[in-house]
Design a protein around this motif. Structure first.
Motif, PDB file in Angstrom:
ATOM      1  N   GLU A  87     -12.448  -2.681   0.144  1.00 57.17           N
ATOM      2  CA  GLU A  87     -13.370  -3.758   0.479  1.00 57.17           C
ATOM      3  C   GLU A  87     -12.856  -4.420   1.747  1.00 57.17           C
ATOM      4  OE1 GLU A  87     -13.742  -6.224  -2.984  1.00 57.17           O
ATOM      5  OE2 GLU A  87     -14.647  -4.613  -4.156  1.00 57.17           O
ATOM      6  N   GLU A  88     -13.455  -5.511   2.120  1.00 58.05           N
ATOM      7  CA  GLU A  88     -13.089  -6.153   3.379  1.00 58.05           C
ATOM      8  C   GLU A  88     -11.598  -6.468   3.466  1.00 58.05           C
ATOM      9  OE1 GLU A  88     -14.301  -9.995   6.137  1.00 58.05           O
ATOM     10  OE2 GLU A  88     -15.293  -9.707   4.216  1.00 58.05           O
ATOM     11  N   TRP A  89     -11.020  -6.997   2.400  1.00 60.25           N
ATOM     12  CA  TRP A  89      -9.629  -7.455   2.440  1.00 60.25           C
ATOM     13  C   TRP A  89      -8.668  -6.579   1.651  1.00 60.25           C
ATOM     14  CZ3 TRP A  89      -9.170 -10.840   6.115  1.00 60.25           C
ATOM     15  CH2 TRP A  89     -10.235 -11.691   6.403  1.00 60.25           C
ATOM     16  N   ASP A  90      -9.180  -5.820   0.694  1.00 60.37           N
ATOM     17  CA  ASP A  90      -8.313  -5.117  -0.248  1.00 60.37           C
ATOM     18  C   ASP A  90      -8.574  -3.618  -0.273  1.00 60.37           C
ATOM     19  OD1 ASP A  90      -7.045  -7.471  -1.345  1.00 60.37           O
ATOM     20  OD2 ASP A  90      -8.948  -7.880  -2.342  1.00 60.37           O
ATOM     21  N   ILE A  91      -7.527  -2.884  -0.649  1.00 60.45           N
ATOM     22  CA  ILE A  91      -7.617  -1.455  -0.917  1.00 60.45           C
ATOM     23  C   ILE A  91      -7.232  -1.270  -2.380  1.00 60.45           C
ATOM     24  CG2 ILE A  91      -6.729   0.841  -0.355  1.00 60.45           C
ATOM     25  CD1 ILE A  91      -6.112  -0.218   2.453  1.00 60.45           C
ATOM     26  N   TYR A  92      -8.013  -0.476  -3.095  1.00 60.25           N
ATOM     27  CA  TYR A  92      -7.790  -0.268  -4.522  1.00 60.25           C
ATOM     28  C   TYR A  92      -7.302   1.150  -4.780  1.00 60.25           C
ATOM     29  CZ  TYR A  92     -10.139  -4.670  -4.927  1.00 60.25           C
ATOM     30  OH  TYR A  92     -10.460  -5.993  -4.789  1.00 60.25           O
ATOM     31  N   TYR A  93      -6.386   1.245  -5.735  1.00 58.48           N
ATOM     32  CA  TYR A  93      -5.773   2.517  -6.100  1.00 58.48           C
ATOM     33  C   TYR A  93      -5.846   2.693  -7.608  1.00 58.48           C
ATOM     34  CZ  TYR A  93      -3.692   1.977  -1.478  1.00 58.48           C
ATOM     35  OH  TYR A  93      -3.502   1.797  -0.139  1.00 58.48           O
ATOM     36  N   ILE A  94      -5.722   3.946  -8.023  1.00 54.94           N
ATOM     37  CA  ILE A  94      -5.713   4.268  -9.451  1.00 54.94           C
ATOM     38  C   ILE A  94      -4.628   5.308  -9.711  1.00 54.94           C
ATOM     39  CG2 ILE A  94      -7.431   6.121  -9.345  1.00 54.94           C
ATOM     40  CD1 ILE A  94      -8.096   3.778 -11.984  1.00 54.94           C
ATOM     41  N   ARG A  95      -4.035   5.210 -10.868  1.00 54.84           N
ATOM     42  CA  ARG A  95      -3.083   6.225 -11.331  1.00 54.84           C
ATOM     43  C   ARG A  95      -3.576   6.721 -12.674  1.00 54.84           C
ATOM     44  NH1 ARG A  95       0.753   6.672 -15.191  1.00 54.84           N
ATOM     45  NH2 ARG A  95       2.503   8.053 -14.783  1.00 54.84           N
ATOM     46  N   SER A  96      -3.815   8.009 -12.760  1.00 51.57           N
ATOM     47  CA  SER A  96      -4.286   8.607 -14.011  1.00 51.57           C
ATOM     48  C   SER A  96      -3.129   8.724 -14.991  1.00 51.57           C
ATOM     49  CB  SER A  96      -4.877   9.990 -13.752  1.00 51.57           C
ATOM     50  OG  SER A  96      -6.002   9.870 -12.910  1.00 51.57           O
ATOM     51  N   PRO A  97      -3.432   8.647 -16.280  1.00 54.25           N
ATOM     52  CA  PRO A  97      -2.360   8.805 -17.270  1.00 54.25           C
ATOM     53  C   PRO A  97      -1.793  10.218 -17.234  1.00 54.25           C
ATOM     54  CG  PRO A  97      -4.504   8.690 -18.345  1.00 54.25           C
ATOM     55  CD  PRO A  97      -4.732   8.428 -16.899  1.00 54.25           C
ATOM     56  N   ARG A  98      -0.554  10.334 -17.592  1.00 52.37           N
ATOM     57  CA  ARG A  98       0.120  11.647 -17.603  1.00 52.37           C
ATOM     58  C   ARG A  98       0.391  12.067 -19.019  1.00 52.37           C
ATOM     59  NH1 ARG A  98       2.302  10.523 -12.221  1.00 52.37           N
ATOM     60  NH2 ARG A  98       0.348  10.433 -11.144  1.00 52.37           N
ATOM     61  N   ASN A 101       0.834  -1.206   0.000  1.00 49.02           N
ATOM     62  CA  ASN A 101       0.000   0.000   0.000  1.00 49.02           C
ATOM     63  C   ASN A 101       0.869   1.256   0.000  1.00 49.02           C
ATOM     64  OD1 ASN A 101      -2.959  -0.849   0.264  1.00 49.02           O
ATOM     65  ND2 ASN A 101      -1.938  -2.126   1.777  1.00 49.02           N
ATOM     66  N   ARG A 102       1.859   1.294   0.856  1.00 50.25           N
ATOM     67  CA  ARG A 102       2.766   2.452   0.899  1.00 50.25           C
ATOM     68  C   ARG A 102       3.556   2.570  -0.403  1.00 50.25           C
ATOM     69  NH1 ARG A 102       3.874   0.235   5.703  1.00 50.25           N
ATOM     70  NH2 ARG A 102       6.027  -0.232   5.154  1.00 50.25           N
ATOM     71  N   PHE A 103       3.985   1.442  -0.931  1.00 49.05           N
ATOM     72  CA  PHE A 103       4.738   1.434  -2.188  1.00 49.05           C
ATOM     73  C   PHE A 103       3.924   2.080  -3.306  1.00 49.05           C
ATOM     74  CE2 PHE A 103       5.651  -0.757  -6.210  1.00 49.05           C
ATOM     75  CZ  PHE A 103       6.992  -0.447  -6.370  1.00 49.05           C
ATOM     76  N   TYR A 104       2.682   1.646  -3.461  1.00 47.93           N
ATOM     77  CA  TYR A 104       1.852   2.192  -4.539  1.00 47.93           C
ATOM     78  C   TYR A 104       1.555   3.672  -4.317  1.00 47.93           C
ATOM     79  CZ  TYR A 104       1.324  -2.590  -6.143  1.00 47.93           C
ATOM     80  OH  TYR A 104       1.578  -3.851  -6.609  1.00 47.93           O
ATOM     81  N   GLN A 105       1.287   4.065  -3.091  1.00 47.71           N
ATOM     82  CA  GLN A 105       1.029   5.480  -2.816  1.00 47.71           C
ATOM     83  C   GLN A 105       2.270   6.328  -3.087  1.00 47.71           C
ATOM     84  OE1 GLN A 105      -0.431   4.985   1.201  1.00 47.71           O
ATOM     85  NE2 GLN A 105      -2.536   5.301   0.528  1.00 47.71           N
ATOM     86  N   ARG A 106       3.437   5.828  -2.713  1.00 48.21           N
ATOM     87  CA  ARG A 106       4.693   6.553  -2.981  1.00 48.21           C
ATOM     88  C   ARG A 106       4.920   6.759  -4.466  1.00 48.21           C
ATOM     89  NH1 ARG A 106       7.477   3.011   0.331  1.00 48.21           N
ATOM     90  NH2 ARG A 106       8.556   2.175  -1.476  1.00 48.21           N
ATOM     91  N   HIS A 107       4.384   5.863  -5.279  1.00 45.85           N
ATOM     92  CA  HIS A 107       4.600   5.931  -6.718  1.00 45.85           C
ATOM     93  C   HIS A 107       3.416   6.557  -7.461  1.00 45.85           C
ATOM     94  CE1 HIS A 107       7.868   3.255  -5.568  1.00 45.85           C
ATOM     95  NE2 HIS A 107       8.470   3.811  -6.597  1.00 45.85           N
ATOM     96  N   GLY A 108       2.606   7.320  -6.749  1.00 44.30           N
ATOM     97  CA  GLY A 108       1.612   8.153  -7.414  1.00 44.30           C
ATOM     98  C   GLY A 108       0.214   7.588  -7.537  1.00 44.30           C
ATOM     99  N   PHE A 109      -0.037   6.418  -6.982  1.00 50.76           N
ATOM    100  CA  PHE A 109      -1.398   5.887  -7.014  1.00 50.76           C
ATOM    101  C   PHE A 109      -2.242   6.611  -5.972  1.00 50.76           C
ATOM    102  CE2 PHE A 109       0.822   2.445  -9.087  1.00 50.76           C
ATOM    103  CZ  PHE A 109      -0.097   1.942  -9.988  1.00 50.76           C
ATOM    104  N   GLN A 110      -3.500   6.843  -6.320  1.00 50.05           N
ATOM    105  CA  GLN A 110      -4.448   7.507  -5.429  1.00 50.05           C
ATOM    106  C   GLN A 110      -5.499   6.505  -4.967  1.00 50.05           C
ATOM    107  OE1 GLN A 110      -4.087  10.819  -4.560  1.00 50.05           O
ATOM    108  NE2 GLN A 110      -2.172  10.600  -5.692  1.00 50.05           N
ATOM    109  N   PHE A 111      -5.935   6.654  -3.727  1.00 52.26           N
ATOM    110  CA  PHE A 111      -6.973   5.786  -3.172  1.00 52.26           C
ATOM    111  C   PHE A 111      -8.210   5.837  -4.059  1.00 52.26           C
ATOM    112  CE2 PHE A 111     -10.836   5.375  -0.667  1.00 52.26           C
ATOM    113  CZ  PHE A 111     -10.648   4.143  -0.073  1.00 52.26           C
ATOM    114  N   LEU A 112      -8.778   4.671  -4.328  1.00 53.99           N
ATOM    115  CA  LEU A 112      -9.991   4.573  -5.140  1.00 53.99           C
ATOM    116  C   LEU A 112     -11.152   4.034  -4.310  1.00 53.99           C
ATOM    117  CD1 LEU A 112     -11.286   4.799  -7.973  1.00 53.99           C
ATOM    118  CD2 LEU A 112     -10.481   2.464  -8.401  1.00 53.99           C
ATOM    119  N   SER A 113     -10.945   2.880  -3.669  1.00 58.52           N
ATOM    120  CA  SER A 113     -11.999   2.264  -2.869  1.00 58.52           C
ATOM    121  C   SER A 113     -11.385   1.172  -2.002  1.00 58.52           C
ATOM    122  CB  SER A 113     -13.093   1.671  -3.769  1.00 58.52           C
ATOM    123  OG  SER A 113     -12.571   0.604  -4.540  1.00 58.52           O
TER     124      SER A 113
END
Length: 90
Positions: free
Chosen positions: A79-90, A65-77
């Motif tokens: 669920e019980e077990w998972d956190i989803y992230y999205i990175r918009s195109p640049r 989770n920290r790895f993806y956030q450090r690399h520009g992913f933003q929280f999306l949603s």
């Protein structure tokens, strides 16, 4: 490859309106060496070239989770077990 051994694997699945980073696994003994970041940069370049957002999910308590956030992913949603992230195109 690290010392002639596979350092991990990655699976990116194309969708109609986004790419899904389904798996990014780096062996524990190969982590912290910039391999995951280098792989992400290649995936980002591919997603950006297609003007597609990139989605990823991580287990709630995973260090990824920290790895993806450090690399520009933003929280999306979440669920019980998972956190989803999205990175918009640049």
């Amino acid at each position: 490859m690290v010392n002639q051994q596979r350092a991990g694997f990655v699976v990116v699945k194309p969708g109609p309106d986004q790419l899904l980073l389904d798996h990014l696994y780096i062996r524990p003994d190969c982590q912290g060496q910039g391999i995951g970041a280098a792989v992400l940069e290649k995936i980002f370049a591919e997603a950006d070239a297609q003007a597609m957002p990139l989605r990823v999910g991580a287990l709630r308590d995973s260090d990824s989770n920290r790895f993806y956030q450090r690399h520009g992913f933003q929280f999306l949603s979440e669920e019980e077990w998972d956190i989803y992230y999205i990175r918009s195109p640049r």
